[in-house]
Design an enzyme around this catalytic site. Structure first.
Site, PDB file in Angstrom:
ATOM      1  NE  ARG A  54      -4.200   2.854   3.433  1.00  0.00           N
ATOM      2  CZ  ARG A  54      -5.615   3.465   3.261  1.00  0.00           C
ATOM      3  NH1 ARG A  54      -5.779   4.156   2.277  1.00  0.00           N
ATOM      4  NH2 ARG A  54      -6.164   3.737   4.417  1.00  0.00           N
ATOM      5  CD  GLU A  77      -0.418   7.902  -0.026  1.00  0.00           C
ATOM      6  OE1 GLU A  77      -1.012   8.587   0.811  1.00  0.00           O
ATOM      7  OE2 GLU A  77      -1.015   6.990  -0.773  1.00  0.00           O
ATOM      8  CG  HIS A 125      -4.416   8.845  -0.215  1.00  0.00           C
ATOM      9  ND1 HIS A 125      -3.858   8.023   0.725  1.00  0.00           N
ATOM     10  CD2 HIS A 125      -5.838   8.661   0.145  1.00  0.00           C
ATOM     11  CE1 HIS A 125      -4.673   7.298   1.235  1.00  0.00           C
ATOM     12  NE2 HIS A 125      -5.796   7.606   0.949  1.00  0.00           N
TER      13      HIS A 125
HETATM   14  C1  DGY Z   1      -9.249   5.462   3.776  1.00  0.00           C
HETATM   15  O1  DGY Z   1     -10.500   5.983   4.088  1.00  0.00           O
HETATM   16  O2  DGY Z   1      -9.053   4.448   4.038  1.00  0.00           O
HETATM   17  C2  DGY Z   1      -8.830   6.494   2.749  1.00  0.00           C
HETATM   18  O3  DGY Z   1      -7.697   5.948   2.250  1.00  0.00           O
HETATM   19  C3  DGY Z   1      -8.370   7.938   3.567  1.00  0.00           C
HETATM   20  O4  DGY Z   1      -7.901   7.472   4.692  1.00  0.00           O
END
Ligand code: DGY
Length: 319
Positions: free
Chosen positions: A238, A267, A285
């Site tokens: 993240r 984002e 992402h």
């Molecule tokens: C997750 O599964 O956490 C990915 O980042 C997509 O949301």
């Protein structure tokens, strides 16, 4: 009567087919990005919501959800977009989708490491813009992965798959996590009790920790200074784990040789300076964005929903 499930995004066909077979599914065929108010409105009469990390369930949103909603079955492993304390207070069950995306995210991490170390953004731009004119021994020289030390911040499911793949490059694996993992999961990886202990050993640093108040801004200027010179940094967890100003300064000074980033603060409106820096390999992402994994995430979310509506404990309950 089938339980009503509000699905906030367009999901893979096979997942939507199962959803429509087993539930009264309110689908989103146009993949519109719903606002919080729209979610609350669309959730009227719903028994469950199946959202992605793109929908934020703050304490306020959760308080305004209709009482009919019993479960938020996330299509994601990360659940920092849900205020789990507020969910618990409201008696909501919250689930996620672990395991099924570890391989895809680890593959992407290897791509980030290689893309950053071998200057993929610069090279591709040269070719696409017809600026590639010549070859020389000093042209586009990058950093080799083979035999280097890889430090993994967050040695959970994804971090451990990254370690397994990186061993194929002869990398020496170091890691930090809140707790040391069992020896059979370590497979020879070297544990460091704190990020500060880990960082000096990271020719490559791969971030795979969950987003919590404790990990927010964790990679700041002080900790970046602990990396060896010319380190490579990747992040597929993240964006909040990185302090953008600090990383950008380190990239500009070449303290960090290059970064490979798939996740960002705020984002998709990322820090604008990332776009200007040649030594960053940027992805939008897409860590879990493979056909196999998208199906896997959807089916896992549905397994959790099925359990709840069968009166059982869902396998991936996080609140
Ligand atoms: C997750 O599964 O956490 C990915 O980042 C997509 O949301």
């Amino acid at each position: 009567m089938k339980p009503v499930v509000l699905v906030t995004r367009k999901l893979p066909d096979a997942v939507e087919a199962r959803l429509s077979r087993d539930y009264d599914a309110k689908l989103n065929p146009d993949d519109a990005l719903y606002t919080s108010d729209e979610i609350i409105e669309r959730a009227q009469g719903a028994d469950a919501i199946l959202p992605c990390h793109t929908e934020k369930f703050t304490a306020d949103v959760i308080a305004r959800l209709p009482d009919s909603v019993r479960v938020i079955a996330n299509f994601s492993v990360g659940y920092d977009h849900v205020d789990t304390e507020a969910a618990k207070k409201k008696g909501l069950i919250v689930t996620n989708t672990p395991d099924v995306l570890s391989d895809a995210t680890a593959e992407l991490t290897i791509m980030l490491m290689l893309g950053a170390a071998r200057r993929a953004s610069e090279g591709e731009k040269l070719v696409r813009t017809r600026q590639w004119k010549d070859w020389s021994p000093s042209f586009m020289v990058g950093i080799q992965m083979t035999g280097k030390r890889l430090g993994i911040l967050g040695f959970g499911r994804v971090g451990r798959v990254v370690a397994a793949r990186a061993r194929g490059f002869g990398m020496e694996i170091h890691y930090n996590d809140v707790n040391r993992v069992a020896a059979e999961l370590e497979e020879g990886a070297i544990y460091h009790e704190t990020p500060e202990d880990l960082l000096p050993h990271c020719d490559f640093l791969a971030i795979h920790c969950v987003a919590t108040p404790e990990t927010t801004g964790l990679l700041n200027a002080e900790r970046l200074a602990l990396l060896p010179d010319d380190a490579i940094v990747t992040n597929a967890s993240r964006g909040v784990v990185i302090n953008d100003e600090a990383l950008i300064a380190a990239l500009k000074s070449s303290k960090v040789a290059a970064a490979g980033l798939d996740v960002f603060n705020n984002e998709p409106d990322i820090h604008p300076e990332y776009r200007e820096l040649p030594n960053v390999f940027l992805m939008p992402h897409i860590g879990s964005a493979t056909r196999e994994t998208r199906d896997g995430m959807g089916f896992r979310a549905l397994d959790n929903l099925d359990a709840v509506f069968a009166g059982k404990e869902p396998g991936d309950r996080v609140a």
